[in-house]
Design a protein around this motif. Structure first.
Motif, PDB file in Angstrom:
ATOM      1  N   ARG A 124      -5.584  33.546 -20.127  1.00 28.94           N
ATOM      2  CA  ARG A 124      -5.021  32.612 -19.153  1.00 28.94           C
ATOM      3  C   ARG A 124      -5.728  32.670 -17.807  1.00 28.94           C
ATOM      4  O   ARG A 124      -5.530  31.800 -16.961  1.00 28.94           O
ATOM      5  CB  ARG A 124      -3.528  32.901 -18.956  1.00 28.94           C
ATOM      6  CG  ARG A 124      -2.662  32.400 -20.096  1.00 28.94           C
ATOM      7  CD  ARG A 124      -1.194  32.719 -19.882  1.00 28.94           C
ATOM      8  NE  ARG A 124      -0.375  32.267 -20.993  1.00 28.94           N
ATOM      9  CZ  ARG A 124       0.922  32.490 -21.106  1.00 28.94           C
ATOM     10  NH1 ARG A 124       1.558  33.185 -20.142  1.00 28.94           N
ATOM     11  NH2 ARG A 124       1.594  32.050 -22.151  1.00 28.94           N
ATOM     12  N   ARG A 125      -6.557  33.692 -17.593  1.00 31.97           N
ATOM     13  CA  ARG A 125      -7.320  33.742 -16.344  1.00 31.97           C
ATOM     14  C   ARG A 125      -8.315  32.587 -16.263  1.00 31.97           C
ATOM     15  O   ARG A 125      -8.728  32.207 -15.168  1.00 31.97           O
ATOM     16  CB  ARG A 125      -8.048  35.080 -16.246  1.00 31.97           C
ATOM     17  CG  ARG A 125      -7.117  36.284 -16.224  1.00 31.97           C
ATOM     18  CD  ARG A 125      -7.886  37.600 -16.310  1.00 31.97           C
ATOM     19  NE  ARG A 125      -6.988  38.746 -16.437  1.00 31.97           N
ATOM     20  CZ  ARG A 125      -7.388  40.002 -16.591  1.00 31.97           C
ATOM     21  NH1 ARG A 125      -8.689  40.272 -16.652  1.00 31.97           N
ATOM     22  NH2 ARG A 125      -6.516  40.980 -16.698  1.00 31.97           N
ATOM     23  N   LEU A 134      -4.686  44.058  -7.289  1.00 31.91           N
ATOM     24  CA  LEU A 134      -5.992  43.550  -7.703  1.00 31.91           C
ATOM     25  C   LEU A 134      -6.340  44.146  -9.057  1.00 31.91           C
ATOM     26  O   LEU A 134      -6.297  45.357  -9.242  1.00 31.91           O
ATOM     27  CB  LEU A 134      -7.073  43.923  -6.682  1.00 31.91           C
ATOM     28  CG  LEU A 134      -8.509  43.511  -7.045  1.00 31.91           C
ATOM     29  CD1 LEU A 134      -8.633  41.989  -7.049  1.00 31.91           C
ATOM     30  CD2 LEU A 134      -9.508  44.135  -6.073  1.00 31.91           C
ATOM     31  N   ARG A 135      -6.664  43.261 -10.019  1.00 27.82           N
ATOM     32  CA  ARG A 135      -7.046  43.701 -11.356  1.00 27.82           C
ATOM     33  C   ARG A 135      -8.300  42.958 -11.775  1.00 27.82           C
ATOM     34  O   ARG A 135      -8.619  41.894 -11.245  1.00 27.82           O
ATOM     35  CB  ARG A 135      -5.943  43.412 -12.371  1.00 27.82           C
ATOM     36  CG  ARG A 135      -4.662  44.165 -12.123  1.00 27.82           C
ATOM     37  CD  ARG A 135      -3.785  44.090 -13.344  1.00 27.82           C
ATOM     38  NE  ARG A 135      -4.432  44.738 -14.479  1.00 27.82           N
ATOM     39  CZ  ARG A 135      -4.096  44.495 -15.752  1.00 27.82           C
ATOM     40  NH1 ARG A 135      -3.167  43.604 -16.030  1.00 27.82           N
ATOM     41  NH2 ARG A 135      -4.701  45.136 -16.729  1.00 27.82           N
ATOM     42  N   GLY A 136      -9.018  43.517 -12.747  1.00 29.65           N
ATOM     43  CA  GLY A 136     -10.197  42.815 -13.205  1.00 29.65           C
ATOM     44  C   GLY A 136     -10.907  43.539 -14.324  1.00 29.65           C
ATOM     45  O   GLY A 136     -10.480  44.600 -14.787  1.00 29.65           O
ATOM     46  N   HIS A 137     -11.980  42.929 -14.761  1.00 29.16           N
ATOM     47  CA  HIS A 137     -12.835  43.560 -15.765  1.00 29.16           C
ATOM     48  C   HIS A 137     -14.266  43.103 -15.541  1.00 29.16           C
ATOM     49  O   HIS A 137     -14.528  42.017 -15.016  1.00 29.16           O
ATOM     50  CB  HIS A 137     -12.370  43.223 -17.188  1.00 29.16           C
ATOM     51  CG  HIS A 137     -13.036  42.006 -17.765  1.00 29.16           C
ATOM     52  ND1 HIS A 137     -12.624  40.719 -17.496  1.00 29.16           N
ATOM     53  CD2 HIS A 137     -14.119  41.891 -18.582  1.00 29.16           C
ATOM     54  CE1 HIS A 137     -13.404  39.867 -18.131  1.00 29.16           C
ATOM     55  NE2 HIS A 137     -14.322  40.538 -18.800  1.00 29.16           N
ATOM     56  N   SER A 171     -13.937  39.137 -14.591  1.00 26.66           N
ATOM     57  CA  SER A 171     -12.731  38.462 -14.105  1.00 26.66           C
ATOM     58  C   SER A 171     -12.112  39.310 -13.010  1.00 26.66           C
ATOM     59  O   SER A 171     -12.121  40.536 -13.084  1.00 26.66           O
ATOM     60  CB  SER A 171     -11.724  38.233 -15.241  1.00 26.66           C
ATOM     61  OG  SER A 171     -11.170  39.458 -15.670  1.00 26.66           O
ATOM     62  N   LEU A 172     -11.615  38.657 -12.007  1.00 27.26           N
ATOM     63  CA  LEU A 172     -10.888  39.293 -10.912  1.00 27.26           C
ATOM     64  C   LEU A 172      -9.586  38.536 -10.703  1.00 27.26           C
ATOM     65  O   LEU A 172      -9.590  37.305 -10.605  1.00 27.26           O
ATOM     66  CB  LEU A 172     -11.710  39.290  -9.623  1.00 27.26           C
ATOM     67  CG  LEU A 172     -12.961  40.180  -9.594  1.00 27.26           C
ATOM     68  CD1 LEU A 172     -13.749  39.924  -8.314  1.00 27.26           C
ATOM     69  CD2 LEU A 172     -12.579  41.649  -9.694  1.00 27.26           C
ATOM     70  N   TYR A 198     -10.633  34.688 -10.644  1.00 26.36           N
ATOM     71  CA  TYR A 198     -12.037  34.303 -10.571  1.00 26.36           C
ATOM     72  C   TYR A 198     -12.736  34.869 -11.797  1.00 26.36           C
ATOM     73  O   TYR A 198     -12.733  36.084 -12.020  1.00 26.36           O
ATOM     74  CB  TYR A 198     -12.662  34.842  -9.281  1.00 26.36           C
ATOM     75  CG  TYR A 198     -14.170  34.712  -9.210  1.00 26.36           C
ATOM     76  CD1 TYR A 198     -14.805  33.486  -9.365  1.00 26.36           C
ATOM     77  CD2 TYR A 198     -14.957  35.840  -8.990  1.00 26.36           C
ATOM     78  CE1 TYR A 198     -16.179  33.375  -9.301  1.00 26.36           C
ATOM     79  CE2 TYR A 198     -16.340  35.741  -8.919  1.00 26.36           C
ATOM     80  CZ  TYR A 198     -16.947  34.508  -9.076  1.00 26.36           C
ATOM     81  OH  TYR A 198     -18.313  34.400  -9.013  1.00 26.36           O
ATOM     82  N   THR A 199     -13.302  34.017 -12.633  1.00 31.51           N
ATOM     83  CA  THR A 199     -13.940  34.441 -13.874  1.00 31.51           C
ATOM     84  C   THR A 199     -15.349  33.875 -13.946  1.00 31.51           C
ATOM     85  O   THR A 199     -15.672  32.873 -13.299  1.00 31.51           O
ATOM     86  CB  THR A 199     -13.143  33.961 -15.104  1.00 31.51           C
ATOM     87  OG1 THR A 199     -13.056  32.514 -15.070  1.00 31.51           O
ATOM     88  CG2 THR A 199     -11.745  34.544 -15.103  1.00 31.51           C
ATOM     89  N   GLY A 200     -16.177  34.520 -14.744  1.00 35.53           N
ATOM     90  CA  GLY A 200     -17.542  34.023 -14.883  1.00 35.53           C
ATOM     91  C   GLY A 200     -18.312  34.697 -15.993  1.00 35.53           C
ATOM     92  O   GLY A 200     -17.924  35.751 -16.512  1.00 35.53           O
TER      93      GLY A 200
END
Length: 760
Positions: free
Chosen positions: A131-132, A592-595, A629-630, A643-645
């Motif tokens: 869903r991000r 704040l989470r991300g990968h 992703s953040l 924010y994804t890329g």
């Protein structure tokens, strides 16, 4: 059935108490993965509150409180905090209660085990992860998985497949609830018809898995686990649209046909009918699609909690791409070019635990796939039906966890190509392929820290005979937060070019098959390391792998020897896929989470030419890639920003001649997206954002993508006596029509807006 008890391993973050506005405030998370936990109960100083949708809580009027704070939640162990530091936010990490499997995988060993206990590395992705960057199909969603790349194969009809570690789509097996339901014919078109609202999680195994799943799992597999109707929300709806006039509706409803039966009905509808030609080649930039998918799953309540589930899925799609002037009256003609595909598909999936003392589970599936296609003037009509049955037995004996199974797969395939034509008797001859098999697996607990898995599978193919695929896996946990896995095994694949390779049907090239194609074989070794780090204000999970796969009898299309042909043959040599990947998932108490994921890979083809080994890089395979992703959840207001890329390194591209002005190697390219979500009361979410922020397309700095789109039927192409194209003033680059120069989506920047509603 043996009752499993799992304790999720992890270390608590340092917790503290923060007095703000005269009260105690904090946040509650899952200890194993850092996910926020809404609905947890917090009791302090005689007051009781429930955490909100962001997992946070505030208890007013507790200045100077030093007594215990008690946190409870269904499915988790209660936590009591007796000592804490005043003036700091209280971070509570709840541990899963015994008997509750929240981090479960089944794909690696065909048995439900906790992810940390599995000797086979399995990556798990939930709907929250996808869903991000919301997408209308599973095919598009997988671009967020490190080392997995959805690859478009045609600039006209936008067919695609999924690459794992640089290997093409036919090497990837796609399962639904553990059943090999996505057959080779539908791999090209069927991946877009799985309703996202019904997906509970997606499990990815990279590397050969043929010892359990048979042919097509030679490069890896993707298992789509659908929701259990008994545990699914009552209603879930997701409606979205984009500025390119793409409309997507995804909905699911739970209902009870009878007292002992719970059902889940899902519907997905996608519509995109507006024509775009932003690169001015008079062809559609993106294929037009009109697709509907219906899914109904039933779960039966039986004595002694024996399993019984059955699901039915139907997919219909009408897609076309081509000349902007085209309509259906031109279908199959030679005046205005387009590629038009009608797809109709029906699937049945189920399992039934036999009413005997021994744990015997019968799983079954059936699918029938009808395709009516026209590629310019080339008609491709095909029917494929696959029936599958599997009986498994599992039992734990002391330190041994045994799994055995008998499998039978029957494939019927018929089309209008020479593949199913008897040239001797001049009649149609459909392929009928029975494929029986047996497998055995033993997972041995060597001690509290080590496991050894040994397995093997035997299959019998009516043409290729006996096929044996063994494997072994070793898992070692030196500490509670460190896991080392070493896997080795073999794989095999039986090839059908016309169902797997879109290039064999489109364009003006002639298909040449050199000799009888033998099954491909692979030998693989994979080393995986997982590290979990917990600190006072953040957590970090690192998952790193290195792999090496050696292929024999590999079948590769040769585009370069003759620009008018695609030549298929078993490789006279070998091929190697090797590389390394690192995934890092992290989170902070600041919400704040991300990968971040990075993959470096090398897919090399080695052939002997004049007694010397020649090494070449595989076409359409990037050397490196990355994704990220953040996500930040604001402390108030219910706002979340994502924010994804993705970024991809260069890959070799198929050119038609030495004069072809297009790039022989793709540039470095990146697709980036941003999304803002507002969470409202009653389970409602509104989300919107921008996809492809850089407005990047492969048409940038390229003279054209589709070769000779002005003459798609090659009416003005001149050939010499050997059938080679001659350069002329009208055709200065000596080209024929070819839409297969494609490596990335041809869709630029676009805005999107959607709304979700979930009723528990």
């Amino acid at each position: 059935m043996k009752k499993w008890f799992y304790a999720v391993i992890g270390c608590c973050l340092v917790t503290g108490l923060y007095a703000q506005s005269g009260g105690v405030s904090g946040i509650v998370r899952d200890k194993s993965n850092g996910e926020i936990l809404p609905g947890a109960t917090v009791v302090a100083a005689g007051q009781k509150v429930v955490t909100g949708r962001d997992g946070r809580f505030v208890i007013a009027g507790t200045e100077g409180l030093t007594g215990p704070v008690i946190v409870t939640m269904v499915g988790y162990k209660a936590d009591t905090i007796n000592r804490y530091d005043a003036g700091k936010t209280l971070v509570v990490l709840l541990e899963t209660a015994a008997g509750v499997l929240t981090d479960v995988v089944i794909t690696g060993t065909m048995k439900a085990v906790s992810k940390s206990s599995s000797p086979v590395p399995v990556e798990v992705y939930t709907p929250q992860f996808f869903r991000r960057n919301p997408t209308p199909s599973l095919f598009d969603a997988l671009q967020q998985v490190n080392g997995v790349r959805p690859q478009l194969n045609c600039n006209v009809c936008n067919t695609g497949d999924i690459h794992i570690n640089g290997l093409e789509g036919p090497y990837t097996m796609v399962l639904i609830d553990g059943m090999p339901i996505v057959s080779s014919l539908s791999t090209v078109y069927g991946l877009s018809g799985i309703p996202n609202s019904l997906v509970e999680r997606i499990e990815v195994v990279k590397g050969p898995a043929s010892s359990l799943y048979g042919s097509e799992a030679i490069g890896g597999l993707i298992n789509v686990i659908t929701k259990n109707p008994a545990k699914a929300p009552l209603v879930s709806v997701d409606v979205s649209s984009t500025t390119w006039n793409e409309y997507n509706v995804d909905a699911a409803v739970k209902y009870k046909p009878s007292r002992k039966v719970t059902a889940l009905l899902g519907v997905n509808y996608f519509n995109f009918t507006k024509r775009f030609d932003k690169n001015d080649d008079n062809f559609t930039d993106v294929t037009l699609q009109n697709r509907i998918s219906l899914f109904n799953k039933y779960s039966f309540q039986r004595k002694e909690k024996r399993a019984a589930n059955v699901a039915v899925r139907y997919v219909y799609e009408d897609r076309w791409g081509g000349d902007m002037r085209w309509n259906k009256s031109f279908r199959g003609g030679d005046s205005i070019y387009a590629e038009s595909i009608y797809t109709s598909r029906l699937e049945l999936i189920g399992n039934y635990q036999l009413p005997v003392k021994e744990p015997l589970l019968f799983s079954y599936s059936f699918n029938t796939h009808t395709q009516r296609s026209v590629y310019g003037t080339t008609h491709y009509n095909a029917l494929q039906q696959v029936a599958f049955g599997q009986l498994t037995w599992d039992r734990s004996l002391n330190r041994h966890d045994l799994l055995a199974g008998a499998v039978f797969r029957y494939t019927y395939y018929d089309d209008n190509t020479p593949a199913t034509h008897d040239a001797v008797n001049h009649k149609n001859d459909p392929e009928r392929t029975p494929l029986p098999g047996f497998f055995l697996q033993d997972e041995i607990a060597l001690n509290n820290r080590q496991k050894l898995l040994l397995g093997a599978r035997w299959d019998y193919h009516p043409v290729h005979g006996h096929i044996f695929t063994p494997r072994a896996a070793w898992k070692f946990s030196p500490t509670a937060n460190d896991i080392i896995r070493l896997n080795a095994g073999t794989g095999f694949r039986v090839v059908n070019l016309f169902t797997e390779d879109h290039a064999a049907l489109t364009g003006a090239r002639t298909v040449v098959i050199e000799g009888e194609l033998k099954p491909e074989r692979s030998y693989n070794v994979n080393l995986n390391y997982v590290k979990k780090i917990y600190a006072a204000n953040f957590w970090l999970n690192i998952d790193a792998s290195v792999w090496y796969t050696h292929f024999t009898n590999r079948i590769l299309p040769d585009y370069l020897s003759n620009p008018n042909e695609i030549r298929y043959s078993n490789l006279k040599g070998y091929s190697v896929s090797q590389g390394a990947s690192v995934n890092a998932e992290f989170g902070f108490t600041s919400s704040l989470r991300g990968h971040i994921g990075v993959t470096r890979q090398d897919v090399t083809i080695v052939e002997k030419v004049a007694g010397k080994k020649e090494r070449t890089q595989q076409l359409l395979t990037e050397k490196w890639s990355g994704n990220w992703s953040l996500s930040y959840t604001f402390r108030s207001g219910g706002w979340v920003i994502d924010y994804t890329g993705n970024i991809y390194g260069p890959m070799l591209l198929p050119l038609l001649s030495d004069l072809d002005p297009r790039r022989a190697k793709s540039p470095v390219w990146s697709i980036q997206n941003i999304q803002l979500t507002k969470k409202l009361k009653g389970g409602v979410e509104i989300y919107g954002g921008i996809k492809n922020l850089l407005n990047w397309t492969p048409a940038r700095n390229t003279p054209f993508l589709i070769a000779r789109s002005n003459d798609p039927f090659d009416k003005q192409v001149t050939y010499d006596n050997n059938g080679q194209v001659i350069a002329t003033p009208e055709n200065p680059y000596a080209l024929t029509f070819d839409p297969n120069y494609v490596y990335a989506p041809n869709q630029g920047m676009r805005g999107f807006l959607g709304v979700r509603w979930t009723l528990q």
